[in-house]
Design an enzyme around this catalytic site. Structure first.
Site, PDB file in Angstrom:
ATOM      1  N   GLY A 241       1.781   2.445   5.438  1.00 24.00           N
ATOM      2  CA  GLY A 241       2.901   1.588   5.814  1.00 24.00           C
ATOM      3  C   GLY A 241       3.471   1.967   7.167  1.00 24.00           C
ATOM      4  O   GLY A 241       3.864   1.104   7.962  1.00 24.00           O
TER       5      GLY A 241
ATOM      6  N   GLU B 294       5.590  -3.315   1.084  1.00 22.90           N
ATOM      7  CA  GLU B 294       5.682  -3.005  -0.344  1.00 22.90           C
ATOM      8  C   GLU B 294       4.929  -1.708  -0.562  1.00 22.90           C
ATOM      9  O   GLU B 294       3.696  -1.691  -0.591  1.00 22.90           O
ATOM     10  CB  GLU B 294       5.079  -4.143  -1.183  1.00 22.90           C
ATOM     11  CG  GLU B 294       5.794  -5.474  -1.024  1.00 22.90           C
ATOM     12  CD  GLU B 294       7.154  -5.495  -1.701  1.00 22.90           C
ATOM     13  OE1 GLU B 294       7.552  -4.464  -2.289  1.00 22.90           O
ATOM     14  OE2 GLU B 294       7.823  -6.535  -1.648  1.00 22.90           O
TER      15      GLU B 294
ATOM     16  N   GLY C  38       0.817  -1.203   0.000  1.00 23.43           N
ATOM     17  CA  GLY C  38       0.000   0.000   0.000  1.00 23.43           C
ATOM     18  C   GLY C  38       0.850   1.251   0.000  1.00 23.43           C
ATOM     19  O   GLY C  38       2.007   1.234  -0.448  1.00 23.43           O
TER      20      GLY C  38
ATOM     21  N   CYS D  71       1.917   0.605  -8.753  1.00 25.23           N
ATOM     22  CA  CYS D  71       2.914   1.204  -7.864  1.00 25.23           C
ATOM     23  C   CYS D  71       4.259   1.415  -8.548  1.00 25.23           C
ATOM     24  O   CYS D  71       5.040   2.277  -8.137  1.00 25.23           O
ATOM     25  CB  CYS D  71       3.095   0.353  -6.603  1.00 25.23           C
ATOM     26  SG  CYS D  71       3.622  -1.344  -6.923  1.00 25.23           S
TER      27      CYS D  71
END
Length: 470
Positions: free
Chosen positions: A195, A212, A190, A246
């Site tokens: 995070g 990640e 996310g 991402c």
């Protein structure tokens, strides 16, 4: 949210994780084969669920969701025996008589919190690694893709016992409650902002984490790059999944002398892929949609802020809120004061920033938080080698975009703001494993016994020799 059920499943998985410490290769492979069989039998349901969530083209789902996961499973099944095997390490002269190994034991109960942008891939991919490592897993899929989350729940219910794998759907409060549990490992995909929340919660129990995350991944284009080739690859990498990736190129840094040529090449590539018949990109069946109205408005805000501050739209900019449609948009005349150059875009807006020298481009990249990926386009290995050596990022791809995600032998992950820990292939297996050090010593005389107290003449002499020669 049924807290009692979460508590019961967590306790059951905690007990099961102790049994799985001695699980065999065959047992783990069987779970992965059962998972793959379900996916193969329900491919159409997977495609339909993801299409219902954000109109993702079936072919795009085949490539970026189903193929990626199936490839992960096949790779794990092929290599799991080698990954599990104890690794013998060399013995230094000072340890003569002993033998040393690294044993890979399962960490235990794991939590997988997955995002909405690749809702199937980024939930089931980490699960493959958890199973390969011998862990139990609880999955919290995204509430923003409810059709896919329900399908993941159905998959897990039909393939696994809840003591091995379970799914809990719901809003942020479910994730919050799960994060209060003492998991042995947490795998989160996310934003950097969330995070930090996950890492803070993990710290309460000293749970290990794989984060990640994301960030602004740049593409640097040198003056001697093949512009048509670079444009094709950047347009695909940026606008696949409507830019909600991402590792998509977030912005372009291009040498000033070729900026206009690049803009033409990018526009041509965009029309070739998404508007080949000239009927408009909105009618293309190959272009996905933004996941929901909230994210559509966020992107509209970024674009409005940029144009108000002087940015120029080369192409795109059209929005249809009824369809969550955001047209692929190329921007020039951008500057650091614009939100589009400060926030991760995570959508189909591509700013183009000219630079005079490679030093200027590298300085610009190094002034930002470390990105998840960096893309360098040039025919000169000297240029690309400089980019690799003088910048820091989770990955560097030379003359392409995004493809490193599909390379099982490479670690996937970020650095600092873009992530902690690595995933995929053996690196995913290691994320869910404890690398346990094993030393086996002989009985009787050993190399260390002469160093036991009292420290007489022999002990002092041996110590001096150690300091001098070892």
């Amino acid at each position: 949210m049924d807290k009692t059920q979460i508590d019961q499943v967590f306790d059951a998985q905690k007990a099961q994780s102790l049994k799985l410490r001695t699980s065999s290769k065959a047992q783990r492979v069987k779970k992965l084969e059962d998972l793959q069989s379900w996916i193969d039998a329900n491919q159409d349901d997977i495609r339909k669920a993801i299409f219902s969530d954000f109109k993702k083209p079936f072919t795009e789902t085949n490539i970026s969701e189903i193929f990626v996961v199936n490839s992960d499973i096949k790779h794990a099944i092929k290599n799991i025996g080698d990954w599990m095997s104890p690794e013998k390490v060399s013995t230094p002269l000072t340890m003569l008589g002993s033998r040393s190994f690294i044993e890979y034991e399962p960490k235990g109960v794991s939590l997988i919190i997955s995002p909405w942008n690749y809702p199937f891939n980024l939930a089931i991919g980490p699960l493959v690694s958890a199973i390969a490592a011998g862990c139990t897993a609880i999955i919290k899929p995204s509430e923003l893709t409810p059709h896919t989350s329900a399908l993941i729940r159905r998959l897990v219910d039909e393939v696994f016992e809840s003591q091995d794998v379970a799914v809990f759907e719901g809003e942020a409060d479910v994730a919050q409650y799960l994060l209060g549990k003492p998991f042995d490992h947490i795998f989160f995909t996310g934003s950097p902002a969330i995070g930090k929340v996950v890492m803070k919660a993990a710290a309460e129990h000293l749970s290990s984490v794989t984060l990640e995350l994301g960030g602004k991944s740049p593409a640097i284009i040198d003056s001697n790059a093949d512009l048509k080739d670079a444009a094709d690859k950047i347009i695909w990498g940026k606008f696949v999944n409507c830019g909600q990736t991402c590792i998509a190129p977030d912005y372009i840094l291009v040498q000033n002398s070729i900026t206009e040529q690049l803009v033409v090449a990018l526009t041509d590539a965009l029309n070739k892929m998404y508007n080949p018949k000239g009927k408009g990109i909105e009618k293309s069946k190959d272009y996905a949609r933004i996941v929901n109205g909230k994210h559509l408005q966020r992107l509209h805000r970024l674009l409005a802020d940029a144009t108000e501050k002087g940015a120029r739209i080369i192409t795109g900019g059209q929005v249809n809120s009824n369809e969550n449609y955001f047209e692929p948009t190329l921007l020039t005349d951008v500057n650091a004061g614009m939100l589009v150059m400060q926030e991760e875009i995570f959508g189909p807006i591509l700013p183009i920033v000219p630079y005079e020298s490679l030093d200027e481009a590298i300085t610009y990249v190094n002034a930002q938080p470390k990105p998840l990926a960096l893309y360098a386009f040039s025919k000169s290995s000297d240029i690309t080698d400089q980019v690799i050596a003088r910048t820091s990022s989770g990955a560097v791809v030379v003359n392409d975009c995004v493809l490193h995600y599909l390379q099982h032998e490479l670690p996937f992950g970020g650095v600092n703001n873009s992530g902690i820990g690595k995933a995929h292939g053996k690196f995913g297996f290691l994320a869910f494993s404890n690398e346990k050090a094993i030393l086996k010593q002989r009985i009787g005389l050993t190399g260390s016994k002469p160093l036991y107290p009292p420290y007489g003449f022999a002990g002092k002499k041996i110590t001096k020799l150690l300091l001098k020669w070892f």
